[in-house]
Design a protein around this motif. Structure first.
Motif, PDB file in Angstrom:
ATOM      1  N   TYR A 252      17.535 -22.114  32.891  1.00 43.33           N
ATOM      2  CA  TYR A 252      17.080 -22.970  31.809  1.00 43.33           C
ATOM      3  C   TYR A 252      16.322 -24.193  32.343  1.00 43.33           C
ATOM      4  O   TYR A 252      15.296 -24.600  31.761  1.00 43.33           O
ATOM      5  CB  TYR A 252      18.276 -23.426  30.971  1.00 43.33           C
ATOM      6  CG  TYR A 252      18.975 -22.288  30.261  1.00 43.33           C
ATOM      7  CD1 TYR A 252      18.273 -21.152  29.842  1.00 43.33           C
ATOM      8  CD2 TYR A 252      20.351 -22.328  30.012  1.00 43.33           C
ATOM      9  CE1 TYR A 252      18.904 -20.110  29.201  1.00 43.33           C
ATOM     10  CE2 TYR A 252      20.994 -21.277  29.373  1.00 43.33           C
ATOM     11  CZ  TYR A 252      20.261 -20.180  28.975  1.00 43.33           C
ATOM     12  OH  TYR A 252      20.889 -19.150  28.333  1.00 43.33           O
ATOM     13  N   ASP A 253      16.800 -24.770  33.427  1.00 43.98           N
ATOM     14  CA  ASP A 253      16.096 -25.908  34.015  1.00 43.98           C
ATOM     15  C   ASP A 253      14.705 -25.506  34.490  1.00 43.98           C
ATOM     16  O   ASP A 253      13.730 -26.261  34.332  1.00 43.98           O
ATOM     17  CB  ASP A 253      16.899 -26.473  35.189  1.00 43.98           C
ATOM     18  CG  ASP A 253      18.205 -27.102  34.736  1.00 43.98           C
ATOM     19  OD1 ASP A 253      18.308 -27.443  33.535  1.00 43.98           O
ATOM     20  OD2 ASP A 253      19.128 -27.246  35.569  1.00 43.98           O
ATOM     21  N   HIS A 254      14.601 -24.325  35.046  1.00 48.17           N
ATOM     22  CA  HIS A 254      13.291 -23.847  35.485  1.00 48.17           C
ATOM     23  C   HIS A 254      12.359 -23.623  34.303  1.00 48.17           C
ATOM     24  O   HIS A 254      11.157 -23.933  34.370  1.00 48.17           O
ATOM     25  CB  HIS A 254      13.465 -22.555  36.278  1.00 48.17           C
ATOM     26  CG  HIS A 254      12.178 -21.948  36.738  1.00 48.17           C
ATOM     27  ND1 HIS A 254      11.380 -22.520  37.705  1.00 48.17           N
ATOM     28  CD2 HIS A 254      11.525 -20.821  36.325  1.00 48.17           C
ATOM     29  CE1 HIS A 254      10.303 -21.775  37.904  1.00 48.17           C
ATOM     30  NE2 HIS A 254      10.379 -20.733  37.076  1.00 48.17           N
ATOM     31  N   GLN A 255      12.901 -23.101  33.202  1.00 47.57           N
ATOM     32  CA  GLN A 255      12.076 -22.877  32.015  1.00 47.57           C
ATOM     33  C   GLN A 255      11.633 -24.192  31.393  1.00 47.57           C
ATOM     34  O   GLN A 255      10.509 -24.310  30.901  1.00 47.57           O
ATOM     35  CB  GLN A 255      12.854 -22.037  30.990  1.00 47.57           C
ATOM     36  CG  GLN A 255      13.100 -20.600  31.413  1.00 47.57           C
ATOM     37  CD  GLN A 255      11.825 -19.786  31.452  1.00 47.57           C
ATOM     38  OE1 GLN A 255      10.835 -20.132  30.820  1.00 47.57           O
ATOM     39  NE2 GLN A 255      11.850 -18.709  32.222  1.00 47.57           N
ATOM     40  N   ARG A 256      12.505 -25.216  31.412  1.00 48.22           N
ATOM     41  CA  ARG A 256      12.142 -26.495  30.804  1.00 48.22           C
ATOM     42  C   ARG A 256      11.063 -27.215  31.592  1.00 48.22           C
ATOM     43  O   ARG A 256      10.289 -27.995  31.009  1.00 48.22           O
ATOM     44  CB  ARG A 256      13.387 -27.378  30.706  1.00 48.22           C
ATOM     45  CG  ARG A 256      14.467 -26.843  29.772  1.00 48.22           C
ATOM     46  CD  ARG A 256      15.565 -27.864  29.567  1.00 48.22           C
ATOM     47  NE  ARG A 256      16.693 -27.294  28.832  1.00 48.22           N
ATOM     48  CZ  ARG A 256      17.811 -26.857  29.384  1.00 48.22           C
ATOM     49  NH1 ARG A 256      17.961 -26.926  30.701  1.00 48.22           N
ATOM     50  NH2 ARG A 256      18.780 -26.356  28.638  1.00 48.22           N
ATOM     51  N   THR A 257      11.006 -26.999  32.879  1.00 47.71           N
ATOM     52  CA  THR A 257      10.007 -27.681  33.700  1.00 47.71           C
ATOM     53  C   THR A 257       8.654 -26.986  33.684  1.00 47.71           C
ATOM     54  O   THR A 257       7.674 -27.529  34.183  1.00 47.71           O
ATOM     55  CB  THR A 257      10.497 -27.765  35.151  1.00 47.71           C
ATOM     56  OG1 THR A 257      10.809 -26.451  35.631  1.00 47.71           O
ATOM     57  CG2 THR A 257      11.738 -28.640  35.240  1.00 47.71           C
ATOM     58  N   GLU A 258       8.565 -25.783  33.118  1.00 52.61           N
ATOM     59  CA  GLU A 258       7.283 -25.085  33.077  1.00 52.61           C
ATOM     60  C   GLU A 258       6.424 -25.581  31.918  1.00 52.61           C
ATOM     61  O   GLU A 258       6.825 -26.444  31.127  1.00 52.61           O
ATOM     62  CB  GLU A 258       7.527 -23.575  32.953  1.00 52.61           C
ATOM     63  CG  GLU A 258       8.062 -22.936  34.223  1.00 52.61           C
ATOM     64  CD  GLU A 258       8.116 -21.430  34.086  1.00 52.61           C
ATOM     65  OE1 GLU A 258       7.849 -20.933  32.982  1.00 52.61           O
ATOM     66  OE2 GLU A 258       8.418 -20.765  35.101  1.00 52.61           O
ATOM     67  N   ASP A 259       5.241 -24.998  31.814  1.00 49.95           N
ATOM     68  CA  ASP A 259       4.284 -25.377  30.763  1.00 49.95           C
ATOM     69  C   ASP A 259       4.824 -24.974  29.391  1.00 49.95           C
ATOM     70  O   ASP A 259       5.615 -24.056  29.260  1.00 49.95           O
ATOM     71  CB  ASP A 259       2.937 -24.692  31.030  1.00 49.95           C
ATOM     72  CG  ASP A 259       1.859 -25.196  30.086  1.00 49.95           C
ATOM     73  OD1 ASP A 259       2.011 -26.306  29.556  1.00 49.95           O
ATOM     74  OD2 ASP A 259       0.887 -24.455  29.887  1.00 49.95           O
ATOM     75  N   ASP A 260       4.351 -25.682  28.347  1.00 50.44           N
ATOM     76  CA  ASP A 260       4.814 -25.388  26.988  1.00 50.44           C
ATOM     77  C   ASP A 260       4.445 -23.981  26.551  1.00 50.44           C
ATOM     78  O   ASP A 260       5.090 -23.400  25.682  1.00 50.44           O
ATOM     79  CB  ASP A 260       4.225 -26.405  26.003  1.00 50.44           C
ATOM     80  CG  ASP A 260       4.807 -27.785  26.226  1.00 50.44           C
ATOM     81  OD1 ASP A 260       5.879 -27.865  26.835  1.00 50.44           O
ATOM     82  OD2 ASP A 260       4.182 -28.770  25.800  1.00 50.44           O
ATOM     83  N   SER A 261       3.394 -23.412  27.122  1.00 49.30           N
ATOM     84  CA  SER A 261       3.000 -22.062  26.747  1.00 49.30           C
ATOM     85  C   SER A 261       4.034 -21.024  27.192  1.00 49.30           C
ATOM     86  O   SER A 261       4.162 -19.967  26.579  1.00 49.30           O
ATOM     87  CB  SER A 261       1.636 -21.722  27.356  1.00 49.30           C
ATOM     88  OG  SER A 261       1.714 -21.805  28.770  1.00 49.30           O
ATOM     89  N   ALA A 262       4.747 -21.324  28.271  1.00 50.83           N
ATOM     90  CA  ALA A 262       5.771 -20.398  28.753  1.00 50.83           C
ATOM     91  C   ALA A 262       7.130 -20.666  28.117  1.00 50.83           C
ATOM     92  O   ALA A 262       7.964 -19.779  28.018  1.00 50.83           O
ATOM     93  CB  ALA A 262       5.888 -20.486  30.275  1.00 50.83           C
TER      94      ALA A 262
END
Length: 215
Positions: free
Chosen positions: A126-136
């Motif tokens: 989840y932390d990795h997903q939150r730090t990615e771009d809003d498109s992902a």
């Protein structure tokens, strides 16, 4: 006369040296005839019946169930022996319970370690997903551009495209309904009541220029 005749017939023996034998003890004399026979019976070979000492008839071998050493045979503390048996059985049960508790504790500890590991992996994901771009990472966004609460399409290109596709499905459904009605009622009237059939109204075909689909 008789004495003279007897002396001539049986002369007196010659006086020689006398041999005196010193008396010996039983152990010094060795085996007697009876003991020697018993020893030979014990040691004989050739498949004969083995000799059994009469003194050992009532003696049980060590591997027999009736065997008891001197300490057990002369032990009269039966209550103490029973208590020792009960204590041994109690100790055995306690050890069994201890092993069972240790096994369950280890299994529970392993389960918690696995749960904590999976939780840490989820948090890292989840932390990795939150730090990615809003498109992902699209937070709180539905899979279709449609609001279930207001029953309205989204006011963007995706919403207009979905509205056009839905209107096209409704148009095709109305055309299919009209086609089935016409095929099943070729006479044009109801054979039971005699009334004419009304024509099924169809929807207008949706045009893309009426939707804001963009370029």
């Amino acid at each position: 006369l008789s004495r003279a005749m007897a002396s001539r017939r049986y002369p007196n023996p010659e006086i020689t040296e006398v041999r005196n034998v010193k008396p010996q003890a039983r152990g010094e004399r060795g085996l007697t005839k009876d003991e020697l026979e018993k020893q030979r019976l014990r040691n004989r070979v050739g498949g004969f019946q083995r000799y059994v000492d009469p003194a050992e008839v009532l003696t049980q071998p060590p591997d027999s169930l009736a065997y008891a050493d001197d300490a057990d045979r002369f032990n009269r503390d039966t209550t103490g022996m029973e208590k020792m048996k009960r204590d041994a059985e109690y100790a055995r049960k306690e050890m069994s319970y201890y092993n069972l508790r240790a096994e369950r504790a280890e299994r529970e500890e392993s389960r918690w370690r696995q749960a904590e590991k999976e939780h840490a992996q989820d948090e890292a994901h989840y932390d990795h997903q939150r730090t990615e771009d809003d498109s992902a990472w699209r937070r709180n966004k539905t899979s279709v551009p449609y609001n279930l609460l207001s029953m309205q399409y989204s006011e963007d290109v995706e919403g207009e495209k979905l509205r056009y596709d839905d209107d096209l499905v409704r148009y095709r459904a109305s055309m299919r309904t009209a086609n089935l009605h016409a095929k099943q009622n070729t006479s044009g009237y109801n054979p039971i009541t005699g009334e004419p059939h009304s024509r099924v109204e169809t929807l207008d075909r949706p045009q893309k220029e009426h939707y804001h689909l963009g370029a």
